[in-house]
Enzyme design. Structure first.
Site: not given
Length: 308
Positions: A102, A132, A224
């Site tokens: 990540r 995701q 988001d």
């Protein structure tokens, strides 16, 4: 599949195969059916960005699959002191059976995969967030029992990693995709090249600055945070540029009556989504969060398990 670096690399069949396995693993988990597909295997997890859902879901997931997680902060690894990614990849390949990373730059993930002799999973970059969106597609299919033909709408930052992955994932599984974002926050050119190719083959896609145009007759609405992880210095500028790109009751009125609302979390109530809409759709949003666990377990089994 050898790696999961971005959904652009995946075929429709590969995406659906992951979703099918995720459904099975979720069923088994809910019914206390042991599934130690990765017994004796370990996952090295390199984190250069903070995380809640990615870290906990992968750690829990590999454990439920019978394996071992190894959390590797960049502050603790030699990569944090300048060791080349290539050397880190070749070293860790001799210790663990898979790598999750990540980080910020997509190039770092691609280099890690190129030099590693084990599967590499992208846990998020500034460019994309494939794990995701696999969970997102799983959640949509659970509610509607299909993906093809549904309309997916994203409201907010079109340059956002989730937005870019939703565009790719949605089109690959036959959904109509619409994105509303200001001219200052447009999708990556690489993603738009893919989108234009899909449009030429008959796919339905809309990119607009008008939130109501994008949301009209949508089955699913996504948003988001206006400021992505690791870019908090841009928060005030993004607030100004993205004002008006909010999921609220007025927006949902132009969607389908049974519209589903999704948010990858964390959420800033009052910015990209109102507190009222968030709470009214909280069950859907946290089902989406739970499905990170099941979808990522499916990815690990596909990449790290015994091949047929």
């Amino acid at each position: 599949m050898k790696h999961l670096l971005k959904l652009l690399d995946c075929s429709t069949e590969e995406i659906l195969s992951i979703l099918d396995m995720a459904d099975q693993l979720k069923y088994e988990n809910k019914h206390n059916i042991t599934h130690h597909h990765l017994a004796g295997k370990s996952l090295g997890m390199i984190f250069e960005k903070s995380s809640t859902r990615t870290r906990v879901s992968f750690e829990t997931g590999i454990y439920q699959l019978g394996g071992q997680p190894l959390f590797l902060s960049s502050r603790d690894l030699q990569i944090g002191r300048g060791e080349p990614v290539e050397d880190t990849a070749r070293t860790l390949s001799r210790y663990v059976h898979g790598l999750l990373i990540r980080t910020y730059a997509q190039d770092e993930v691609e280099t890690l995969a190129k030099c590693a002799s084990i599967p590499v999973i992208n846990g998020m970059t500034d460019f994309c967030h494939p794990c995701q969106v696999l969970a997102d597609l799983m959640t949509i299919r659970e509610k509607f029992a299909q993906l093809e033909g549904l309309k997916l709408c994203f409201i907010g930052d079109g340059h956002d990693n989730v937005a870019n992955s939703l565009m790719v994932g949605g089109l690959k599984v036959g959904m109509e995709v619409a994105v509303a974002s200001p001219s200052t926050h447009q999708p990556y050119p690489e993603v738009m090249d893919f989108v234009n190719g899909e449009i030429a083959k008959g796919a339905k896609f809309t990119l607009t600055e008008d939130v109501y145009e994008a949301a009209k007759n949508a089955d699913v609405v996504f948003t988001d945070v206006w400021t992505s992880t690791g870019h908090e210095d841009m928060r005030e500028e993004n607030r100004r540029q993205l004002a008006g790109y909010q999921v609220n009751h007025e927006l949902l009125e132009v969607c389908k009556p049974e519209v589903m609302v999704q948010h990858c979390l964390p959420a800033v109530r009052g910015e990209e989504i109102t507190a009222e809409v968030f709470e009214e759709h909280a069950d859907e949003i946290f089902e989406e969060a739970e499905n990170r666990l099941h979808a990522q377990k499916a990815v690990m089994v596909k990449l790290m398990g015994e091949q047929d």
